[in-house]
Scaffold this motif. Structure first.
Motif, PDB file in Angstrom:
ATOM      1  N   ALA A  83      -4.512   7.085  -0.710  1.00 59.82           N
ATOM      2  CA  ALA A  83      -4.748   5.622  -0.875  1.00 59.82           C
ATOM      3  C   ALA A  83      -5.181   5.356   0.491  1.00 59.82           C
ATOM      4  CB  ALA A  83      -3.473   5.261  -1.083  1.00 59.82           C
TER       5      ALA A  83
ATOM      6  N   GLU B 165      -0.372   9.316  -0.107  1.00 61.53           N
ATOM      7  CA  GLU B 165      -0.568   8.420   1.008  1.00 61.53           C
ATOM      8  C   GLU B 165      -2.101   8.690   1.811  1.00 61.53           C
ATOM      9  OE1 GLU B 165       0.937   5.884   1.138  1.00 61.53           O
ATOM     10  OE2 GLU B 165       2.607   6.124   0.357  1.00 61.53           O
TER      11      GLU B 165
ATOM     12  N   TYR C  58      -0.559   9.590   6.235  1.00 60.22           N
ATOM     13  CA  TYR C  58      -1.642   8.298   5.866  1.00 60.22           C
ATOM     14  C   TYR C  58      -3.125   9.089   6.615  1.00 60.22           C
ATOM     15  CZ  TYR C  58       2.019   5.281   4.286  1.00 60.22           C
ATOM     16  OH  TYR C  58       3.108   4.705   3.741  1.00 60.22           O
TER      17      TYR C  58
ATOM     18  N   HIS D 249      -3.245   3.388  -4.922  1.00 56.40           N
ATOM     19  CA  HIS D 249      -2.035   4.193  -5.487  1.00 56.40           C
ATOM     20  C   HIS D 249      -2.052   4.205  -7.028  1.00 56.40           C
ATOM     21  CE1 HIS D 249       0.174   5.510  -1.971  1.00 56.40           C
ATOM     22  NE2 HIS D 249       0.162   4.401  -1.470  1.00 56.40           N
TER      23      HIS D 249
ATOM     24  N   HIS E  51      -5.044  -0.713  -0.481  1.00 58.99           N
ATOM     25  CA  HIS E  51      -4.391   0.502  -0.465  1.00 58.99           C
ATOM     26  C   HIS E  51      -3.351   0.824  -1.591  1.00 58.99           C
ATOM     27  CE1 HIS E  51      -1.906   3.701   1.937  1.00 58.99           C
ATOM     28  NE2 HIS E  51      -1.084   3.273   0.999  1.00 58.99           N
ATOM     29  N   GLU E  52      -2.646  -0.409  -1.776  1.00 63.58           N
ATOM     30  CA  GLU E  52      -1.658  -0.208  -2.864  1.00 63.58           C
ATOM     31  C   GLU E  52      -2.303  -0.223  -4.294  1.00 63.58           C
ATOM     32  OE1 GLU E  52       1.174   0.092  -1.680  1.00 63.58           O
ATOM     33  OE2 GLU E  52       0.974  -0.426   0.234  1.00 63.58           O
TER      34      GLU E  52
ATOM     35  N   GLU F 160       3.458   0.521  -3.905  1.00 61.23           N
ATOM     36  CA  GLU F 160       2.510   0.683  -5.142  1.00 61.23           C
ATOM     37  C   GLU F 160       3.456   0.528  -6.473  1.00 61.23           C
ATOM     38  OE1 GLU F 160       3.140   2.953  -2.575  1.00 61.23           O
ATOM     39  OE2 GLU F 160       3.272   4.966  -3.183  1.00 61.23           O
TER      40      GLU F 160
END
Ligand code: TRP
Ligand code: ZN
Length: 473
Positions: free
Chosen positions: A351, A348, A404, A329, A325-326, A307
Motif C-alpha cells: 500500500a 503495508e 511500510y 489496500h 494508501h487505503e 482499509e
C-alpha cells in the motif's frame, strides 16, 4: 472460507485439544469405529505467531448476519449475531473469538448450547454434536457496551465511542469487541449488517446499502458485503455524516460518509477517489470489489486510518496520500490477504509503494526520489530502522515504519532489478492469482522468480530476510 495450511500449522503447534476427547479403543462398528465420527474440540486459535488465539479450528465461517440496535447516548448495544459455518472435523466443542458484552442466549442449529467465556475465547458445547462437513448456525444474543481494545502498540480499536456515535476499526484484533466469530484473516466470510439507530444517525458498513428505513424515530440500515472479507476489515462506523453517492468512470458505485465538521477539509481528497481507483486499476488489475467509498469521521483518540473493505475509515480529514494508501489496500490486504500477521509487509509495504506511485502520477515526487529520501534509503546504516526484520517486525512494530517504508523500498528495488514489464506483470498476477484469498512472503518470492526468470535469492536475502542496510542487490 478458510486457508488450510495455517490450520495445519496450528495442529502441528499442538493447539488442537485432543487429549481425552476421542473415544478410546471403540468396539468395531461402535462409536469411534471405522467411518464413525470421532468427536473432539476445535482448536482455540489458528496459531498465528503474533495472535495465537485469533481464529478457531474445527469449522469454517461462511456468513455473519449481525443485527443490532445502538444508542450513542447510552452506548448500549442490543445484538443478535447469526454465524453460518461448516464443520471441518467432528466437533463436540468449539471456540469463537468474542470480547463483547454479556451474552443472554446462545443456540447452535436452533438448540440451546452451553457456553463459557475465557478471556477472548467463547467456548461453546453444541448438542447435538456436529459431524465434519455439517453446515450449522450459531446464534448469539448479547447486550451492553462493546469495549475499546488496546493493541500491543497501545493504539486503540474495536468499538471506539465518538461524540456522535462510534468509530469501528478492527485491525488486528478489534472485531470481537462487537461481533463473535473467527477473527483471523484466513477465515474470510460474507457479511450482512442490520443496524438500528436513532433517526439522524447514519450507520456505514462494508459493501452495498440494501435498505434504509425510518419508523418511530429510529432508522434501520441494512448493509451487505457479498465478497469474502476478513473480520478485521468489518466496520459499522456510525454518527452524523454527510452522505454522497457517485461512481468511478468504469461504473463502480462510490458511497462516501463525511463528518460535517470535516467536510471542507476533506472535499479535495474525496473528489479524487475515482481517479485513484482508476489509476490503481490500470496498474494492478480490476478493482476487486463491487463498491468503493470512504468514511471520514472525527475520532481523535484513534489517530490512524484503516482499509475497511470497500470503505476505508479515517479518524480525521485524510491527506491525498493517505486516501491513496487505503484504497491501494483494497487490492493488497483486503482482496489478497496475509496468512500470518508477521507478513504484514505484504499489506503495508504494497500500500505504501502504491501511494508513492500515485504521488508520482499526480505530479509529486517520483517514486525514485521518495525511495532515496531521508525517511527511506537515506537513513544511516546505523539506524535501528535497518535492524528490524522486515518479515518479522513483532506485534508491537507491525504498524511501524519498517513494514511500510522498507516494504515499499523492497518493491521499488525489485522493480529496478527485474524491470517495469516483469514487475507490473508480477503485481497484476499477485492481485489476480490470490483474489479473495491469502498469501505468504514465500509465495511472493516464488512468483517474482518465475515471472522474472531471474535468480532473486541474493536480492530477497538483503531486502527481506537479512537485517542491515542493503548496499548491493
Ligand atoms: N492498516 C492501517 C493502515 O496502514 C493502519 C493501522 C491499522 C494501524 N491498525 C492499526 C496503525 C493499529 C497503528 C495501530 O492503513
Ligand atoms: Zn496501510
Amino acid at each position: 472460507m478458510r486457508f488450510r495450511s495455517l490450520r495445519a500449522a496450528a495442529v502441528a503447534a499442538g493447539l488442537t485439544v485432543l487429549a481425552g476427547a476421542q473415544p478410546a479403543l471403540a468396539a468395531p462398528g461402535g462409536p469411534g469405529g471405522p467411518g464413525e465420527p470421532r468427536y473432539s474440540a476445535g482448536a482455540p486459535g489458528v496459531g498465528d505467531p503474533y495472535f495465537p488465539k485469533e481464529g478457531n479450528g474445527g469449522f469454517d465461517v461462511r456468513h455473519y448476519d449481525v443485527a443490532f440496535s445502538y444508542d450513542p447516548a447510552t452506548r448500549r448495544m442490543d445484538a443478535t449475531t447469526t454465524i453460518t459455518a461448516v464443520a471441518t472435523q467432528d466437533l463436540d466443542r468449539f471456540d469463537l473469538d468474542f470480547r463483547g458484552p454479556a451474552i443472554s442466549a446462545l443456540t447452535v442449529g436452533g438448540h440451546p448450547a452451553s457456553f463459557r467465556r475465557d478471556g477472548q475465547e467463547l467456548v461453546v458445547t453444541p448438542r447435538p454434536k456436529l459431524k465434519s462437513g455439517k453446515r450449522f448456525t450459531v446464534q448469539v444474543k448479547y447486550a451492553g457496551t462493546p469495549p475499546v481494545i488496546t493493541d500491543p502498540d497501545d493504539s486503540i480499536e474495536g468499538w471506539v465511542p465518538t461524540d456522535d456515535g462510534a468509530f469501528v476499526p478492527g485491525e488486528p484484533q478489534g472485531s470481537p469487541a462487537w461481533l463473535p466469530g473467527s477473527d483471523h484473516p484466513t477465515d474470510k466470510a460474507t457479511f450482512t449488517f442490520r443496524a438500528t439507530v436513532p433517526e439522524g444517525i447514519t450507520v456505514v458498513g462494508n459493501g452495498q446499502l440494501l435498505s434504509q428505513t425510518t419508523t418511530g424515530g429510529r432508522t434501520t440500515f441494512v448493509w451487505d458485503s457479498t465478497e469474502p472479507m476478513a473480520t478485521y476489515l468489518a466496520t459499522v462506523t456510525l454518527g452524523r455524516f454527510q452522505v454522497a453517492r457517485s461512481a468511478t468512470p468504469s461504473g463502480i458505485p462510490i458511497y462516501t460518509a463525511v463528518d460535517p465538521r470535516l467536510a471542507s477539509g476533506s472535499a479535495a481528497t474525496v473528489a479524487r477517489i475515482p481517479d485513484i481507483v482508476e489509476y490503481f486499476s490500470s496498474l494492478f488489475g480490476p478493482y476487486p470489489f463491487t463498491s468503493t467509498g470512504a468514511i471520514i469521521d472525527q475520532a481523535p483518540d484513534v489517530g490512524y486510518a484503516l482499509e475497511s473493505q470497500t470503505k476505508p475509515i479515517f479518524s480525521s480529514a485524510p491527506s491525498l496520500e493517505t486516501m491513496a494508501h487505503e484504497l491501494a489496500h483494497q487490492w493488497f490486504g483486503d482482496s489478497v490477504s496475509l496468512t500470518r500477521w508477521s507478513d504484514i509487509w505484504l499489506n503495508e509495504g504494497f500500500a505504501t509503494y502504491a501511494q508513492w506511485l500515485w504521488t508520482e502520477h499526480n505530479g509529486g515526487a517520483t517514486a525514485q526520489r521518495t525511495f532515496d529520501s531521508a525517511d527511506n534509503y537515506g537513513r544511516a546504516s546505523t539506524s535501528s530502522f535497518w535492524r528490524t526484520a522486515l518479515t518479522d517486525p513483532g506485534p508491537v512494530s507491525m504498524f511501524g515504519n519498517v513494514p511500510y517504508n522498507r516494504g515499499a523500498m523492497t518493491l521499488h528495488a525489485l522493480r529496478g532489478k527485474i524491470g517495469d514489464a516483469a514487475f507490473f506483470t508480477l503485481l497484476k498476477g499477485w492481485a489476480a492469482g490470490h483474489k479473495y484469498g491469502n498469501a505468504t512472503t514465500a509465495d511472493f518470492v516464488k512468483e517474482a522468480q518465475s515471472v522474472s526468470g531471474a535468480d532473486l535469492t541474493g536480492f530477497f536475502d538483503v531486502w527481506l530476510f537479512k537485517k542491515g542496510k542493503p548496499t548491493t542487490w
